[in-house]
Enzyme design. Structure first.
Site, PDB file in Angstrom:
ATOM      1  N   LYS A  73     -11.584  -0.961   8.891  1.00 37.34           N
ATOM      2  CA  LYS A  73     -10.834  -1.470  10.002  1.00 37.34           C
ATOM      3  C   LYS A  73     -11.433  -0.885  11.337  1.00 37.34           C
ATOM      4  O   LYS A  73     -12.159  -1.868  11.928  1.00 37.34           O
ATOM      5  CB  LYS A  73      -9.426  -1.300   9.782  1.00 37.34           C
ATOM      6  N   ASP A 113      -0.892   7.383   6.015  1.00 36.08           N
ATOM      7  CA  ASP A 113      -2.115   6.497   5.819  1.00 36.08           C
ATOM      8  C   ASP A 113      -2.187   5.654   7.138  1.00 36.08           C
ATOM      9  O   ASP A 113      -1.375   4.858   7.345  1.00 36.08           O
ATOM     10  CB  ASP A 113      -1.665   5.673   4.427  1.00 36.08           C
ATOM     11  N   TRP A 118       0.784  -1.282  -0.158  1.00 27.66           N
ATOM     12  CA  TRP A 118      -0.117  -0.141  -0.120  1.00 27.66           C
ATOM     13  C   TRP A 118       0.706   1.419   0.007  1.00 27.66           C
ATOM     14  O   TRP A 118       0.439   2.296  -0.653  1.00 27.66           O
ATOM     15  CB  TRP A 118      -1.225  -0.087   1.218  1.00 27.66           C
TER      16      TRP A 118
END
Lengths: 356, 356
Positions: free
Chosen positions: B193, B169, B102
């Protein structure tokens, strides 16, 4: 009290869709887990995503015709950017028809990526009509139109004749009327009117259109999303499921042909009342009147509060006009039953009797 | 059968959140209408949006400190682009630390908008550690890090010292541990999440950072979204509501301080078992082990099917590793109870007894 939901979006959904969506939030497919807490790669959700994409193509009669369907996050406002990113060449030019606020936004956002030309506009009369006899230059990368103008209550009935790719924002009238959808090279729509609830957009695109995509980020690239079967990144799982249920409901009802008849009947009833009732008037050109969003105004604005209170007391929700347009707007999407339109008409008639 | 949900995202939510979300889909606030069919401009939803934004700032202890919170559609993958759009100057340069898939995607997407430099990387050892003693150039527009690496199970414990704006992030560990969040100039996280379900991102940004935004489309412009109080376009209504409920649940639990203790206890139990059990091993550097995503592998891969079947039969869901990493991954987000970790540990112990 029975509610009559005329909201312009997010908007009314079929009761069975709400029931199933609510159940899935507690227990999806008897898995003992919620739909919204399982992996989007779980086979049970992958099946939902694929079914939703297939249903969209099937309902539009675009199966096996070289089109792909995607459900992506972002709202139609993000598609304004993605469309230009994917279709506007670096040295190219795009044409836009300005039929309202959203059409204008689409044009302005595209202008960040290249040359944009306004091909026609109805701004001169406050977007109360659809421009006719439009001459489309043949050197455009694409022509963009907004098929239905939610705020002003106008709708394209015929489409510009052109050889350049036709791109349309069909947010507020997709799945609502019989059309030859193969006329269009790219259709996009936010889901929260006729295709589900907010949180996703449906994009239906002719695959061959995407061969000229310039260098753009993956998240903006329709081709990348098609390769990844609309799972390039985590989708808006709940919204996809609501779209799946809504499209399934429409198919079971008889598809677009069945709903087209219902929508015409609702629109006829509503416009007849506006034309008949001495307290109200409409502004949209008669030949361009939208079957989805019916806009109307009180001749005497001093009666506004009284009419608002009457609507409230009768369970009529969401008829306030858009803040930029004022007046009233009855949005009559696929899931709105005829009985709700009858109710609103009856209330308008009672109101007339009282104040005439 | 009781389920134990270790899914990496979308992931486990508190039962009371699911209950309330399910009810709201049928009848929101006793309005007689569903949450997902009312206008996002309805005062009852505007209040939810504002409360969610305020709760986010309150939980991060960033209230009245010059930060704004937004809930926007698109997935963290869209923020990769938005961050560069808003912060990377036309002739500027951004630094990225590459700690996994990511992080690398974030860097690649930003590179479409300007110069991007990789400041450090752990790719040499398959992202099994967090680079240390990082020297950050002071001529960067910003430094980007991924605080927790969901796929590899690593997590920043200390953060690079730098004077340039720190952007992170925090998708998979926001709201999970005590941190001085004012260290960060921009934090973004997908909700699925620790902050809700998929369909939205939380962005928390220092207002003064946005004064240099270059000419970008409105939908990409954080400043525009802040002006419009996260309602520039129709939000993902259901996802915002789930985030509101989830953050409210966390606040009632005692906030981040309370959940930090629970998360540490869960992680300690899980890592102790991996270190102790002779059939399994971990790959993440011990000092960088994530408290959220615990990755582990079978020493004898031939036992994979048997262990998978045992997990399935015991209601253990979502422990398969990411397709690019293989092995197993137990994601232990805020809502995962200690009893689920105890169950997994017990199953691993029983498995060891059988195959030792």
């Amino acid at each position: 009290m029975e509610m009559h939901n005329f909201s312009s979006g997010p908007s009314i959904l079929p009761p069975e869709v709400l029931q199933k969506a609510s159940e899935a939030v507690l227990n999806f497919n008897n898995s003992g887990l919620s739909l919204i807490e399982i992996s989007h790669r779980d086979p049970s959700f992958v099946e939902i995503m694929n079914s939703a994409r297939n249903l969209a193509l099937e309902l539009l009669n675009l199966e096996n015709k070289g089109y792909s369907a995607l459900f992506l996050q972002g709202g139609a406002s993000l598609e304004f950017v993605r469309v230009a990113n994917n279709l506007l060449k670096v040295d190219g030019k795009a044409g836009y028809i300005n039929t309202g606020n959203w059409a204008n936004n689409a044009q302005n956002e595209a202008a960040y990526f290249g040359a944009v030309v306004e091909i026609a506009s109805s701004k001169d009369k406050n977007y109360s009509y659809i421009p006719k006899n439009i001459v489309v230059p043949n050197n455009l990368d694409y022509l963009h139109i907004t098929t239905n103008n939610t705020i002003y209550g106008t709708q394209f009935k015929d489409f510009p004749e052109t050889d350049v790719p036709l791109v349309c924002d069909m947010s507020s009238d997709i799945f609502s009327r019989n059309l030859d959808f193969s006329k269009f090279d790219l259709i996009y729509a936010c889901a929260q009117k006729n295709a589900g609830t907010s949180g996703i957009n449906l994009i239906v695109v002719k695959d061959e259109l995407l061969n000229k995509t310039r260098s753009i980020p993956n998240i903006m690239n329709y081709k990348k999303h098609i390769e990844r079967e609309s799972m390039y990144n985590t989708p808006s799982v709940f919204s996809v499921y609501v779209s799946y249920l809504t499209l399934k409901w429409l198919k079971d009802l008889g598809g677009i042909a069945a709903v087209d008849r219902r929508n015409l009947a609702k629109a006829n009833l509503m416009y007849s009342e506006i034309d008949r009732n001495s307290l109200f008037y409409g502004t949209a050109a008669v030949e361009d009147r939208s079957t989805m969003n019916v806009t109307f105004f009180l001749k005497d604005e001093k009666l506004t509060t009284t009419f608002d209170e009457l609507c409230l007391s009768e369970g009529i929700y969401g008829v306030k006009g858009h803040r930029t347009a004022g007046g009233y707007r009855a949005s009559m999407y696929n899931a709105l039953p005829m009985t709700s339109v009858q109710k609103l008409v009856e209330v308008m008639q009672r109101f007339e009797t009282r104040f005439l």
